[in-house]
Design a protein around this motif. Structure first.
Motif, PDB file in Angstrom:
ATOM      1  N   LEU A  11       0.833  -1.199   0.000  1.00  0.00           N
ATOM      2  CA  LEU A  11       0.000   0.000   0.000  1.00  0.00           C
ATOM      3  C   LEU A  11       0.871   1.253   0.000  1.00  0.00           C
ATOM      4  N   GLY A  12       1.986   1.205   0.727  1.00  0.00           N
ATOM      5  CA  GLY A  12       2.911   2.334   0.720  1.00  0.00           C
ATOM      6  C   GLY A  12       3.431   2.614  -0.682  1.00  0.00           C
ATOM      7  N   HIS A  13       3.908   1.559  -1.364  1.00  0.00           N
ATOM      8  CA  HIS A  13       4.366   1.725  -2.750  1.00  0.00           C
ATOM      9  C   HIS A  13       3.241   2.279  -3.622  1.00  0.00           C
ATOM     10  N   PHE A  14       2.050   1.722  -3.472  1.00  0.00           N
ATOM     11  CA  PHE A  14       0.906   2.057  -4.311  1.00  0.00           C
ATOM     12  C   PHE A  14       0.508   3.533  -4.157  1.00  0.00           C
ATOM     13  N   LEU A  15       0.338   3.976  -2.909  1.00  0.00           N
ATOM     14  CA  LEU A  15      -0.136   5.339  -2.669  1.00  0.00           C
ATOM     15  C   LEU A  15       0.864   6.386  -3.153  1.00  0.00           C
ATOM     16  N   PHE A  16       2.153   6.125  -2.933  1.00  0.00           N
ATOM     17  CA  PHE A  16       3.144   7.115  -3.352  1.00  0.00           C
ATOM     18  C   PHE A  16       3.385   7.057  -4.863  1.00  0.00           C
ATOM     19  N   LYS A  27       0.895   6.497  -6.969  1.00  0.00           N
ATOM     20  CA  LYS A  27      -0.247   7.288  -7.431  1.00  0.00           C
ATOM     21  C   LYS A  27       0.007   8.779  -7.213  1.00  0.00           C
ATOM     22  N   ARG A  28       0.570   9.113  -6.056  1.00  0.00           N
ATOM     23  CA  ARG A  28       0.852  10.513  -5.749  1.00  0.00           C
ATOM     24  C   ARG A  28       1.826  11.121  -6.770  1.00  0.00           C
ATOM     25  N   THR A  65      -6.098  -0.097 -12.527  1.00  0.00           N
ATOM     26  CA  THR A  65      -5.367  -1.089 -11.733  1.00  0.00           C
ATOM     27  C   THR A  65      -6.211  -2.336 -11.522  1.00  0.00           C
ATOM     28  N   TYR A 118      -6.613  -5.458  -8.986  1.00  0.00           N
ATOM     29  CA  TYR A 118      -6.274  -5.860  -7.618  1.00  0.00           C
ATOM     30  C   TYR A 118      -6.424  -7.374  -7.532  1.00  0.00           C
ATOM     31  N   THR A 130       8.693   6.560  -3.625  1.00  0.00           N
ATOM     32  CA  THR A 130       7.773   5.471  -3.957  1.00  0.00           C
ATOM     33  C   THR A 130       8.306   4.139  -3.445  1.00  0.00           C
ATOM     34  N   PHE A 186       5.661   2.204   5.523  1.00  0.00           N
ATOM     35  CA  PHE A 186       4.320   1.800   5.941  1.00  0.00           C
ATOM     36  C   PHE A 186       4.362   0.602   6.888  1.00  0.00           C
TER      37      PHE A 186
END
Length: 419
Positions: free
Chosen positions: A20-25, A27-28, A52, A54, A171, A178
């Motif tokens: 989730l950490g990789h994913f959110l950053f 996307k950011r 995406t 999932y 990223t 996280f």
């Protein structure tokens, strides 16, 4: 069955937050994320939302976030390819269909590709059915269809390698970060639900069949001294007891306004690195205070982080060997034991594993997040990236070595627990 469920839930939670950490950053930073996967191997569930997919995969041994621009991500339209095109009202290509040899779609335009750029200039050029050379612009959200599978194109500015060093580094760093955040929240929940230990040397629980219970210690006793050494805080009590494994101690407690003298022999607890410490089977008092729970969460995360770094240093200096490491089998067996101690022990174990996962991934080794961050550091110093083929080869070697290590550790676990 209960152990398997606990293991899958804990491991799944750790992997989910890491990815989730990789994913959110990603996307950011504006990076297109192709897939968010929990587990490895064959897909057992998949749901597409936006750009995406999932997925949940069969083997609960990790996960990944597949970003646009990965080595296996590109689709090349070489000269001579025959494709079908669907265009929008502006005559721009919104769908490119491979292996299409019939006219089952009425609006399909056929083209033999001469040139194409689906990353920067976004066009496709080729010969139509009348052998005319034609050129079409391609929309940024154009879809590629091959053997029934649809994939969005990834314009260059949406790819991982198009981003700045800082964006790429953040990223990658966000995954381990996280894991630390997850550990903090687990400790926070323990503090909120179970209370925060205070530093008063007051006994709140005495474990059956342990030295304290056998000596007659009761909940509510306030420890005044041990072997003549004054005890003013809970940490005083812990320090004295842990320094006396297998030794008989005299404990003075205050109970209902009177003084009691108790004699007990301290249990010896042995850690994986060979160190031992004493334990008598008592727990400290706790308070329920949200603010203190926040502080407790931060302190426990920091303390566990420092403890893991100490153990890592001991491994590097040879103070304990690779035989002391645990792989999935060892973690499973430990989960089986910890699960019998209650939900809060299991939560504490999950927090420790999350911190451990974060630290291990930050090690500057090929194929790990830390290894990729090291290459970003080199790029920042040099002012240009290292050749991707060379970097890929280094990471490939790292993956092979990690797999060998995993096999060795797993074999050690099997021998330790089943033979």
């Amino acid at each position: 069955m209960q152990t398997a469920i606990a293991f899958i839930l804990i491991f799944g939670l750790l992997v989910f937050f890491h990815e989730l950490g990789h994913f959110l950053f990603a996307k950011r930073a504006g990076i297109m994320v192709r897939e968010f996967a929990i587990g490895m191997g064959p897909k057992i569930y998949g749901k597409t939302h936006g750009e995406t997919i999932y997925t949940v995969r069969l083997l609960p041994i990790g996960g990944y976030v597949r970003m646009a621009g990965d080595d296996m991500d590109g689709t090349e339209l070489s000269p001579g390819y025959r494709v079908g095109l669907i265009v929008d009202e502006d005559n721009c290509v919104k769908k490119i269909i491979f292996n299409q040899n019939n006219k089952q779609l009425p609006d399909l335009l056929f083209l033999e590709v001469e040139r194409a750029d689906l990353e920067k200039d976004l066009f496709i050029e080729g010969y139509d059915e009348e052998e005319n050379l034609v050129r079409y612009n391609v929309t940024r959200d154009c879809i590629l269809v091959e053997n029934g599978k649809e994939t969005l194109i990834a314009p260059y500015d949406r790819q991982f390698n198009a981003k700045t060093v800082g964006q790429r580094a953040m990223t990658i760093f966000a995954g381990p970060l996280f894991n630390f955040i997850l550990a903090f929240f687990i400790y926070l929940m323990i503090g909120l639900l179970n209370g925060v230990p205070t530093n008063e040397p007051i006994i709140t629980e005495v474990v059956e069949n342990h030295p304290a219970a056998q000596a007659g210690m009761l909940a509510g006793d306030r420890v005044k001294s041990i072997d003549g050494h004054a005890v003013e805080t809970w940490q005083d009590l812990v320090s004295i007891v842990q320094s006396r494994p297998n030794k008989t101690i005299n404990v003075t407690v205050e109970r209902d306004g009177t003084t009691e003298n108790l004699t007990m022999t301290v249990n010896e607890v042995k850690e994986k690195n060979g160190e031992t410490y004493g334990q008598i089977g008592v727990t400290s008092p706790k308070v329920h205070n949200p603010l203190k729970a926040v502080v407790y969460g931060a302190q426990e995360t920091y303390n566990m982080t420092m403890r893991i770094f100490e153990l890592l240093g001991m491994l590097i200096t040879g103070q304990f060997t690779i035989d002391a490491l645990s792989g999935p089998v060892g973690i499973y067996k430990t989960t089986e034991t910890v699960a019998t101690w209650g939900i809060f022990a299991l939560m504490n174990f999950a927090a420790m594993l999350s911190i451990n996962l974060g630290i291990m991934n930050l090690l500057p080794l090929p194929a790990l997040d830390g290894g990729r961050l090291l290459f970003f550091g080199f790029e920042a110093v040099r002012g240009k990236p290292i050749d991707r083929q060379k970097e890929g080869m280094v990471h490939f070697v790292g993956i092979v070595l990690l797999m060998i290590l995993m096999v060795v550790v797993t074999w050690n676990d099997i021998q330790r627990f089943f033979f």
